[in-house]
Design an enzyme around this catalytic site. Structure first.
Site, PDB file in Angstrom:
ATOM      1  N   HIS A   1       0.695  -1.229   0.021  1.00 35.05           N
ATOM      2  CA  HIS A   1      -0.016   0.057  -0.148  1.00 35.05           C
ATOM      3  C   HIS A   1       0.920   1.290   0.156  1.00 35.05           C
ATOM      4  O   HIS A   1       2.186   1.238   0.048  1.00 35.05           O
ATOM      5  CB  HIS A   1      -0.944   0.116   1.288  1.00 35.05           C
ATOM      6  CG  HIS A   1      -0.172   0.130   2.629  1.00 35.05           C
ATOM      7  ND1 HIS A   1       0.214  -0.810   3.371  1.00 35.05           N
ATOM      8  CD2 HIS A   1       0.244   1.351   3.111  1.00 35.05           C
ATOM      9  CE1 HIS A   1       1.007  -0.519   4.299  1.00 35.05           C
ATOM     10  NE2 HIS A   1       0.849   0.920   4.256  1.00 35.05           N
TER      11      HIS A   1
ATOM     12  N   HIS B   1      -5.627  -2.050   4.782  1.00 32.58           N
ATOM     13  CA  HIS B   1      -5.684  -1.048   3.931  1.00 32.58           C
ATOM     14  C   HIS B   1      -4.700  -1.383   2.417  1.00 32.58           C
ATOM     15  O   HIS B   1      -4.091  -1.924   2.635  1.00 32.58           O
ATOM     16  CB  HIS B   1      -5.157   0.232   4.596  1.00 32.58           C
ATOM     17  CG  HIS B   1      -3.899   0.258   5.066  1.00 32.58           C
ATOM     18  ND1 HIS B   1      -3.144  -0.828   5.727  1.00 32.58           N
ATOM     19  CD2 HIS B   1      -2.908   1.339   5.104  1.00 32.58           C
ATOM     20  CE1 HIS B   1      -2.096  -0.479   6.077  1.00 32.58           C
ATOM     21  NE2 HIS B   1      -1.953   0.807   5.628  1.00 32.58           N
TER      22      HIS B   1
ATOM     23  N   HIS C   1       4.949   7.392   2.337  1.00 30.18           N
ATOM     24  CA  HIS C   1       5.585   6.229   2.243  1.00 30.18           C
ATOM     25  C   HIS C   1       4.942   5.123   1.123  1.00 30.18           C
ATOM     26  O   HIS C   1       3.726   5.338   1.017  1.00 30.18           O
ATOM     27  CB  HIS C   1       5.663   5.512   3.373  1.00 30.18           C
ATOM     28  CG  HIS C   1       4.691   5.033   4.119  1.00 30.18           C
ATOM     29  ND1 HIS C   1       3.754   5.799   5.033  1.00 30.18           N
ATOM     30  CD2 HIS C   1       4.069   3.785   4.185  1.00 30.18           C
ATOM     31  CE1 HIS C   1       3.012   4.966   5.418  1.00 30.18           C
ATOM     32  NE2 HIS C   1       3.005   3.702   4.930  1.00 30.18           N
TER      33      HIS C   1
ATOM     34  N   HIS D   1       1.843  -0.576  14.702  1.00 31.88           N
ATOM     35  CA  HIS D   1       0.890   0.722  14.681  1.00 31.88           C
ATOM     36  C   HIS D   1      -0.459   0.359  15.400  1.00 31.88           C
ATOM     37  O   HIS D   1      -0.787  -0.813  15.088  1.00 31.88           O
ATOM     38  CB  HIS D   1       0.484   0.850  13.017  1.00 31.88           C
ATOM     39  CG  HIS D   1       1.524   1.446  12.264  1.00 31.88           C
ATOM     40  ND1 HIS D   1       2.503   2.544  12.635  1.00 31.88           N
ATOM     41  CD2 HIS D   1       1.628   1.294  11.001  1.00 31.88           C
ATOM     42  CE1 HIS D   1       3.118   2.806  11.652  1.00 31.88           C
ATOM     43  NE2 HIS D   1       2.787   2.138  10.402  1.00 31.88           N
TER      44      HIS D   1
ATOM     45  N   TYR E   1       9.840   2.095   9.467  1.00 30.46           N
ATOM     46  CA  TYR E   1       9.814   3.029   8.488  1.00 30.46           C
ATOM     47  C   TYR E   1      11.516   3.247   8.275  1.00 30.46           C
ATOM     48  O   TYR E   1      12.224   3.460   9.268  1.00 30.46           O
ATOM     49  CB  TYR E   1       9.369   4.459   8.775  1.00 30.46           C
ATOM     50  CG  TYR E   1       7.832   4.515   8.878  1.00 30.46           C
ATOM     51  CD1 TYR E   1       6.828   3.643   8.035  1.00 30.46           C
ATOM     52  CD2 TYR E   1       7.393   5.477   9.758  1.00 30.46           C
ATOM     53  CE1 TYR E   1       5.759   3.653   8.121  1.00 30.46           C
ATOM     54  CE2 TYR E   1       5.736   5.661   9.624  1.00 30.46           C
ATOM     55  CZ  TYR E   1       5.051   4.659   8.925  1.00 30.46           C
ATOM     56  OH  TYR E   1       3.524   4.772   8.827  1.00 30.46           O
TER      57      TYR E   1
ATOM     58  N   GLU F   1       8.301   1.618   3.956  1.00 29.16           N
ATOM     59  CA  GLU F   1       7.855   0.760   5.040  1.00 29.16           C
ATOM     60  C   GLU F   1       7.974  -0.685   4.688  1.00 29.16           C
ATOM     61  O   GLU F   1       7.670  -0.987   3.725  1.00 29.16           O
ATOM     62  CB  GLU F   1       6.381   1.005   5.362  1.00 29.16           C
ATOM     63  CG  GLU F   1       5.865   0.362   6.690  1.00 29.16           C
ATOM     64  CD  GLU F   1       4.341   0.724   6.912  1.00 29.16           C
ATOM     65  OE1 GLU F   1       3.608   0.764   5.914  1.00 29.16           O
ATOM     66  OE2 GLU F   1       3.935   0.679   8.222  1.00 29.16           O
TER      67      GLU F   1
END
Lengths: 304, 304, 304, 304
Positions: C148, C197, C211, C243, C252, C262
């Site tokens: 993503h 996501h 990112h 997260h 990151y 990431e």
């Protein structure tokens, strides 16, 4: 001198009930004796009666102990500590409950170290006959055992010299102030067997306590411990990471009174012929928090 | 007696080039010396010149070595081994390349054990000044070090007695044939420090080799090792699992000549005052393969 | 509308050779086409010709693409985007090498999103017949695939509305400025399938890149990636942690030009009937760095 | 057709109390409704009222359900299933407690599949506002959710055709009997979104149940689950390993009545344009138990 391991840490706590909840229900230690003003605890993988003593009244460390292999080691330690210039004291069997005769040595950094050869062995739940690998119903972190502790005091050099010259420990890692010749020793990590360290000393105010550390199985368990803690509202003093120093994987947090705890795993196998690693203070970030490479605000300043 | 650790395993291989590919490119050991008929290797986390010797010509173990702390230990071992009734032999420094004077003891189980106090130290890539936790470019499994070995021979009892009474090892776990009184000892796991074992002995034909074991960081790495192996067409002799015995996480496989290797992690901290665990043969399945609880066909029958 | 996934990110880099070293040798992507000013790359678990395009000349994102299920989806997207009020553009097959006809939509946040239904399929090394789980010789991090990306722009609300109302995405998580009614939307995480996501949008200067994320197998691999990076001298922008937002485990870091990457794993299974999670900015620390509970200095300020 | 996921498995158990202990105390599901002859359960990460129904009286599967996105999907499924030649049945809202109107389709392999668009949503403990990643007090395995199931029946081809042609699933992996042309289909793994599979079908006696699978976070948790199980005396039907098929990491075991359960993690991201993988029966060992490469005795023969 036959020191096998750090046998116990005896710390003060503000509120015994609150501390009990932390050490029993969150860390998962087993209470083995509870008196009016003290709780004695052990991990599930420890045989001796206790490895942690909590005492009502304040914060910080009262004393800590080392188990030696033979009763005869006590006399040697007493004699050699005196010869080294440290004052010592005899403590009779049972004065420290469930432990045998002890020799107390007043370390140069303001700490009392108790040496003893005998402890009541309570055994472990899984037993010794075709045992399971661990018990069925561990509470939360389920810490197996006390692994090591870090003490603060001004005279790290002499303390290190006592442990290496008299007690037979060897330095696995040392931190010096700078790259300059004769730069002062800021910290030392000392091993008495094959662990990367059994005790460590940091330069700072005498008699202060930095942390005691509980060994977990691996990185997955260290991370699980952090989840358990944050879900109960604990602040992480050091979020899960690796130490460059000792290579151990680690989390720091505080008990409700402000004594720092660590959950820890890994580290290399130490042997007397393995060269000592030297760190300089400019790389403390790498040594403490291998991924972030920064020194959290509390490491060098918050002690109990 | 000051034994620090198992220092090396010297094994025969059918084809040196093929063996080199296995130990260097797959296991990830570093070749430190290559002669016409031998290759010497070390893991990235080992300081001494070598921990594995491969010798052209067959399969099985030639000898294995233990590093002791002081040169003076050699005399004691020589004397006490003789007093114990074992024949010994002096080997001069350099006869075994890069090692100092050695005392060879002919063990009751048909194996030769070499004791030495000195080895050329080559050091490690990461060094001793603010070091990285491990080198940047490990090959495949990237095994850090030789951890222990398991040897086969008929007289496990006397061998164990030599290691415990003369060398100062202690038994962390023992396997006996049955629950009956006086049931014979089938295997023993012996520790000389804080590892769950440094060497083990299994009842069977004299002079046979069961496996040598390389320590990895944790369960994730043991599983990664299995992936690396199956992707190269290796058969797993024991797929990733936990041993009930020693609690270690493990994989068995064979080098191209048929010498069994293990990749291993974990196990508890051993101390002299930790009671010995006893297994009975009816629970060997649990002891060997904790989840499947079965004894694979080869464990008790395939040796090299 | 049939969007299957984010298909590619096309970013600018300062120095193509340096970027190649990062994306190929460190991240482990495969270069599939190299031209004078561009390198096309894919992960080992991706079938299409490329998922990353590196273009010589600066830093930041040029465009990014979404693969849709059917060619007929393109017309619908073109029509509905226009009806929504966004300008669109047709790009003929092959103008973007190895991709079919595309519809480019100028998003309200200053980004170009390209939609296409066809890509040259190069396949994967392990093949489709009794395949191995992954290839034998991955380089370093060995990232399997682009997962993503997070884009920065001022109008998060309208962008979200386009993705949900026109493209059929649904919001898995949203961050609002405060607990007050009508507090502005600061960020949104949008899913088009079962991943937590597929794309996310953060309020900030238009057309900026936060990112792109590469999915790894699990936490052990995310931590291994961090080791690989620090050993090569990378600074971690976010050291390995979880997260709170999306529950993913993460690291990151920046490519040599300053585009944030990431490495990521985990996150829950998303479904259209799973309620949207709402975060408030006062808990961004928990959302970003679940254990430390703090917002690193760069998260809200360093974009490319 | 809008199928989002497998919504529930409804199985028979010999003894409801014993089954409750297994599914609630060991697997860690939450009971949401208990009647005289049934217990309804959900995982901590599931929103709908239940994903598992246990019914007193025997062993095996009663029915299983799929949640679709829109009520209007039900009519389409009913119509298209009939057109496909399968008999269907309407079940009114509430007949299956807490679920809305259902269409039951009698699958060609002897199983009943129930389709529904509405379920009572109970929510999750962590909520939707700045949530924790998971609840504080999970019981033992703490399974988050039902992931998929494998059903046995003779006509795998027609069943697969119904799921792909009518319901819009696509085959991620298929097992055929041999390398010969026209070799019969032995098993198929079908996905309706981005998971490597949502349901699978195996050739065998009609109406039989192979297993239902609960998704865990990662390999460390799959191994922890195995520890929890063996410490409670469960036999592992498949000890922790990876499936070559779907790449998932897995453990099989039986509930007290003999219904097989799986704890599972991993697997790749599936998309409609990802080519189907084909296995041949001679490599079933690799497909089932990637490290051991053998088919355990029960996989093809023990169903409930």
């Amino acid at each position: 001198m036959g020191v096998m391991r750090m046998g116990f840490c005896h710390v003060k706590v503000m509120d015994l009930a609150e501390a009990r909840d932390h050490y029993v229900n969150v860390l998962g230690l087993y209470p083995t004796l509870e008196t009016d003003d003290k709780i004695y605890l052990k991990g599930w993988d420890e045989w001796d009666h206790h490895s942690v003593v909590l005492e009502q009244g304040g914060v910080g460390v009262v004393s800590h102990g080392y188990k030696v292999r033979h009763e005869s080691d006590l006399e040697d330690i007493e004699h050699n500590a005196s010869a080294f210039g440290l004052s010592t004291q005899r403590i009779s069997a049972g004065e420290h409950v469930e432990l045998g005769d002890m020799v107390r040595v007043h370390l140069p950094n303001g700490h009392d170290a108790d040496f003893y050869a005998t402890a009541t062995q309570l055994g472990v739940e899984v037993g010794v006959h075709n045992p399971d690998s661990f018990p069925t119903d561990l509470r939360n972190i389920g810490a197996p055992l006390l692994d090591h502790a870090l003490f603060v005091g001004d005279d790290v050099e002499t303390t290190e010299r006592f442990f290496t010259e008299v007690l037979g420990f060897y330095a696995s890692e040392r931190m010096i102030a700078s790259h300059e010749d004769g730069a002062p020793l800021m910290a030392t990590w000392l091993s008495t067997g094959n662990k990367s360290h059994d005790v460590a000393f940091l330069k700072g105010p005498d008699g202060k306590f930095h942390h005691m550390s509980f060994a977990l199985k691996d990185w997955a368990k260290v991370t699980d411990a952090a989840d358990i803690l944050v879900h109960r509202g604990y602040d992480m003093d050091l979020a899960p990471t690796r130490h460059g120093i000792t290579r151990g994987e680690t989390t720091y947090f505080f008990d409700p009174s402000g004594n720092r705890n660590e959950t820890f795993c890994g580290g290399y196998l130490m042997y007397p012929d393995r060269p000592t690693i030297t760190w300089t203070m400019d790389e403390l970030g790498k040594g403490l928090d291998y991924y972030k490479r920064e020194v959290s605000g509390t490491f060098l300043s918050v002690f109990s």
